[in-house]
Design a protein around this motif. Structure first.
Motif, PDB file in Angstrom:
ATOM      1  N   UNK B 184       0.845  -1.197   0.000  1.00 47.59           N
ATOM      2  CA  UNK B 184       0.000   0.000   0.000  1.00 47.59           C
ATOM      3  C   UNK B 184       0.881   1.247   0.000  1.00 47.59           C
ATOM      4  N   UNK B 185       1.952   1.175   0.785  1.00 40.59           N
ATOM      5  CA  UNK B 185       2.939   2.249   0.881  1.00 40.59           C
ATOM      6  C   UNK B 185       4.218   1.582   1.397  1.00 40.59           C
ATOM      7  N   UNK B 270      -9.889   1.461   5.127  1.00 43.31           N
ATOM      8  CA  UNK B 270      -8.792   2.040   4.348  1.00 43.31           C
ATOM      9  C   UNK B 270      -8.875   3.566   4.402  1.00 43.31           C
ATOM     10  N   UNK B 271      -7.772   4.227   4.676  1.00 43.17           N
ATOM     11  CA  UNK B 271      -7.846   5.692   4.742  1.00 43.17           C
ATOM     12  C   UNK B 271      -8.154   6.275   3.364  1.00 43.17           C
ATOM     13  N   UNK B 275     -12.059  14.667  -0.348  1.00 41.02           N
ATOM     14  CA  UNK B 275     -11.753  16.025  -0.820  1.00 41.02           C
ATOM     15  C   UNK B 275     -10.308  16.103  -1.315  1.00 41.02           C
ATOM     16  N   UNK B 276      -9.383  15.497  -0.573  1.00 42.87           N
ATOM     17  CA  UNK B 276      -7.974  15.550  -0.973  1.00 42.87           C
ATOM     18  C   UNK B 276      -7.763  14.773  -2.273  1.00 42.87           C
ATOM     19  N   UNK B 277      -8.480  13.650  -2.388  1.00 41.56           N
ATOM     20  CA  UNK B 277      -8.373  12.821  -3.591  1.00 41.56           C
ATOM     21  C   UNK B 277      -8.850  13.609  -4.813  1.00 41.56           C
ATOM     22  N   UNK B 294     -16.932   6.269  -2.297  1.00 44.52           N
ATOM     23  CA  UNK B 294     -15.974   6.273  -3.412  1.00 44.52           C
ATOM     24  C   UNK B 294     -15.087   5.030  -3.430  1.00 44.52           C
ATOM     25  N   UNK B 295     -14.635   4.569  -2.278  1.00 41.80           N
ATOM     26  CA  UNK B 295     -13.772   3.377  -2.268  1.00 41.80           C
ATOM     27  C   UNK B 295     -14.550   2.166  -2.776  1.00 41.80           C
ATOM     28  N   UNK B 296     -15.785   2.046  -2.374  1.00 39.66           N
ATOM     29  CA  UNK B 296     -16.600   0.930  -2.869  1.00 39.66           C
ATOM     30  C   UNK B 296     -16.789   1.021  -4.381  1.00 39.66           C
ATOM     31  N   UNK B 297     -17.013   2.247  -4.871  1.00 34.94           N
ATOM     32  CA  UNK B 297     -17.170   2.415  -6.326  1.00 34.94           C
ATOM     33  C   UNK B 297     -15.881   2.070  -7.060  1.00 34.94           C
TER      34      UNK B 297
END
Lengths: 462, 462
Positions: B184-185, B270-271, B275-277, B294-297
């Motif tokens: 992930x990072x 999951x973070x 808005x930042x995205x 949005x994560x689900x989409x």
């Protein structure tokens, strides 16, 4: 037999030779390397007018290709007509498809083949020769005549609006007669009383900073194409069975002058076989506003057409991109009394009102707008033309309109307050703008006879 | 400290030298002039497997770039894992943007810079070195291991489906471990349990025989662009405030497995800062199905995106054409249990159902479809990986999905009946497919430790 018949018979060979000389000048206005040829065509026109007995002939600069002016104003108390035409031509490409070279005019089967033969050199020579004939045969004209020929019609007359506005007095007339016009068919005349106007916009949609991966970002990030499709789809109502019907832009029809029963009757008189028309175009049905006949839609109802649309990947195979940019070009054809500036404003407001969330939408306004035009069918200029054409062709002319746009005609109306009668003898089958353009020599004969009769009639009735 | 720590410390310089040698081979699968280099990378891989103590190593032809196979099957009664990776690379263009040449690996600040360093050579070397370590330190492995490396991943693995189908027995395994995966990072592991599938179509709309004059024919003759816009606009529902929401293709969601509360809980962990995205992407809001986050989409809902759209005039200025042809390319990303063949069928039926009158519409089906993939989060392969990654990184891995498509993973599931655990140590910031691609040497260290621990754990629990 008119009183000019013997004269025209005697001069026919010379008239044809003069047309051939005019056609040898490759006055292609779109190509910079032919600018001197356009200038030469202007000078040829001016010299020809002068020789015809026209006064005050001059080649005048416009900032682009020149115009030619001349006048015969020795009929005080009589009306004045302004004869319009153009001495520039379309390019000749593709030259290899011509049977004989485009600027080496050739006569075959009673037709002169050359670029510009029909559009517009043959047709614009006719009124010059007619006026010359009248001056030689009768010593004068029954009304005042001004000639105004331009050299930039085929590139959209960019400098003409300013020139006409600056020379209102010089060009002032009671009626404009345009030689840049055509018959319905070689043996069927028409009077073109209506033209559509034009209003154009371009739409640009921008989404994310860059194109994105459609998998990693799809479903949450705005797709510029999807957004543009949403905007464009909002611009037409759907017909009951699908397909585009009425324009759905708010206020679009507010300025439209309703069709009168007389308007609809005249359009119904024109022969139109819907099935044959569709078949010739290769479609299985026509579309558009169901409340109007196809002829009414084509001639007298405003339209909104997408001219170009693009965005994202256009190559072979698949590219799973989420496009961040999309573009559309669209034009509306307008009818009286729609104002092209108002239509652009309505289109812009519509696009802004239908902007989907998450994208930026920019509307730009390319030049090229034009006003719609409609001349009263019973205007004296039309009545006189109707009588002359009926006699020359043995058939009554149709009262026709076109969905096309000829900006100079509404320009004359707005600047000079004068309607324009299209009085030209080209036929639609003469390959304007295409290889093997030609002009029928019989149209020269009929045109000369008709022009003399028309000017005589206008001297009585206008 | 694992029992392999001393060994890895002692061998570290050699391991790095071996990685550098591997990276010097310019095995660019997309470029025909590098075909011999791809072959050389296959032979290098085979030799390295052989030296590691792997048996039956062979370079096998596929009809395109080769694959490499090897096995260690001396743990009877124990499960078998298939380790996957690829030895081909992306092209290096634009070479001028690289700090050092792409195929002359350079170490700076604990990172190896080279094309393929992270994707996938560094990562695919790790399990080979790990197995070598286990064999050297303990004399055996706690389970059976097969290695399967390909040389055409970067060009979409065109011959792989046929190869895997023809070699089901050779490749048979209880679990696939893919080295072609990422964290992930750099300090945050993940378990990638879901991938979207792909279904693609192209739409061609044809109207009249040729492009037409928009004035003479507009309003009555079908415009191919208008027709295409109508079809495309029918494919999404509008969100309440505008913008595309649910897919409106009939039956599109019929096979979608609903998200369980547990699925939604894991995705909510999951973070994700909406808005930042959006700000980072340069859009002011996100779009899509309002009923899902949005994560689900992005991860778990099927999508329909227009990838390309074109027709008519794309040049400068206005051209008043009524286009007779229009094209669109679109792809859907699919989730379990959608069948890409069924989705293509539904898309085709939808387009046919929404064909506007007067135009012909053709749907074509480009190759490239792929199945969606979802692995149970609590599968023993995930449970063991979760424990190992938590210990090595000091943080629990996220259960992640992606909207991207990795066709080989659903291919293994369908052909071998085996799920795939992504067990790779690349980080998302390592410039895959871009200039200055790099691999962190600390990922080599952690990866070796993690692979040994993971194979040990799988030997106990799979």
């Amino acid at each position: 037999m008119s009183r000019y018949a013997d004269y025209f018979a005697a001069e026919r060979r010379r008239h044809i030779e003069e047309l051939l000389a005019f056609l040898r000048i490759p006055s292609v206005s779109a190509l910079p390397q032919h600018a001197a040829d356009v200038q030469q065509a202007a000078e040829w026109t001016a010299a020809r007018l002068d020789r015809a007995g026209v006064s005050g002939v001059r080649v005048m600069p416009t900032g682009g290709h020149p115009v030619v002016y001349g006048e015969w104003l020795q009929a005080p108390g009589k009306p004045t007509v302004l004869v319009y035409g153009h001495f520039d031509t379309q390019p000749a490409d593709p030259v290899e498809l011509w049977t004989t070279p485009p600027f080496e005019p050739a006569i075959r089967d009673g037709r002169v083949y050359a670029r510009g033969a029909s559009d517009n050199k043959g047709n614009m020579l006719v009124p010059i020769l007619a006026v010359e004939a009248m001056l030689r045969v009768t010593g004068g004209l029954p009304l005042n005549v001004k000639f105004f020929f331009e050299g930039q019609e085929e590139i959209g007359s960019p400098q003409l609006p300013a020139f006409v506005a600056e020379h209102r007095d010089l060009l002032a007339a009671d009626l404009v007669i345009s030689s840049d016009s055509f018959l319905w068919a070689p043996d069927q005349p028409q009077l073109l009383i209506g033209l559509k106007g034009l209003a154009a916009i371009e739409i640009e949609v921008k989404g994310a900073r860059s194109d994105l991966h459609s998998g990693l970002f799809g479903g949450a990030v705005p797709n510029a194409l999807t957004s543009l499709v949403e905007i464009l789809a909002s611009m037409h109502q759907r017909r009951p069975g699908g397909g585009a019907g009425r324009v759905a832009v708010e206020g679009f029809y507010d300025q439209v002058r309703p069709l009168s029963p007389e308007d609809r009757r005249r359009m119904a008189e024109v022969p139109f076989d819907e099935a044959a028309y569709a078949a010739e175009l290769g479609v299985d049905t026509l579309v558009g506003e169901p409340e109007y006949t196809p002829v009414e839609r084509l001639w007298a109802r405003p339209t909104l057409e997408f001219n170009g649309l693009w965005g994202g990947f256009q190559g072979a195979g698949i590219k799973t991109v989420l496009p961040n940019e999309a573009h559309a070009k669209l034009t509306c054809r307008l009818v009286p009394d729609q104002d092209p500036r108002e239509i652009v404003r309505l289109l812009t407001a519509h696009v802004e009102r239908h902007r989907p969330p998450g994208v930026k939408v920019t509307v730009t306004r390319p030049p090229g707008n034009s006003w719609p035009y409609l001349m009263p069918a019973d205007h004296p200029g039309n009545r006189a033309a109707h009588a002359v054409l009926t006699r020359v062709y043995g058939k009554e002319p149709y009262y026709a309109r076109t969905g096309g746009t000829v900006p100079v005609i509404p320009l004359f109306l707005r600047e000079l307050g004068a309607y324009t009668v299209g009085f030209g003898f080209a036929s639609p089958d003469e390959n304007f703008h295409a290889p093997d353009e030609f002009f029928r020599l019989e149209s020269l004969d009929r045109g000369l006879e008709a022009y003399c009769a028309y000017l005589d009639a206008l001297g009585e009735t206008l």
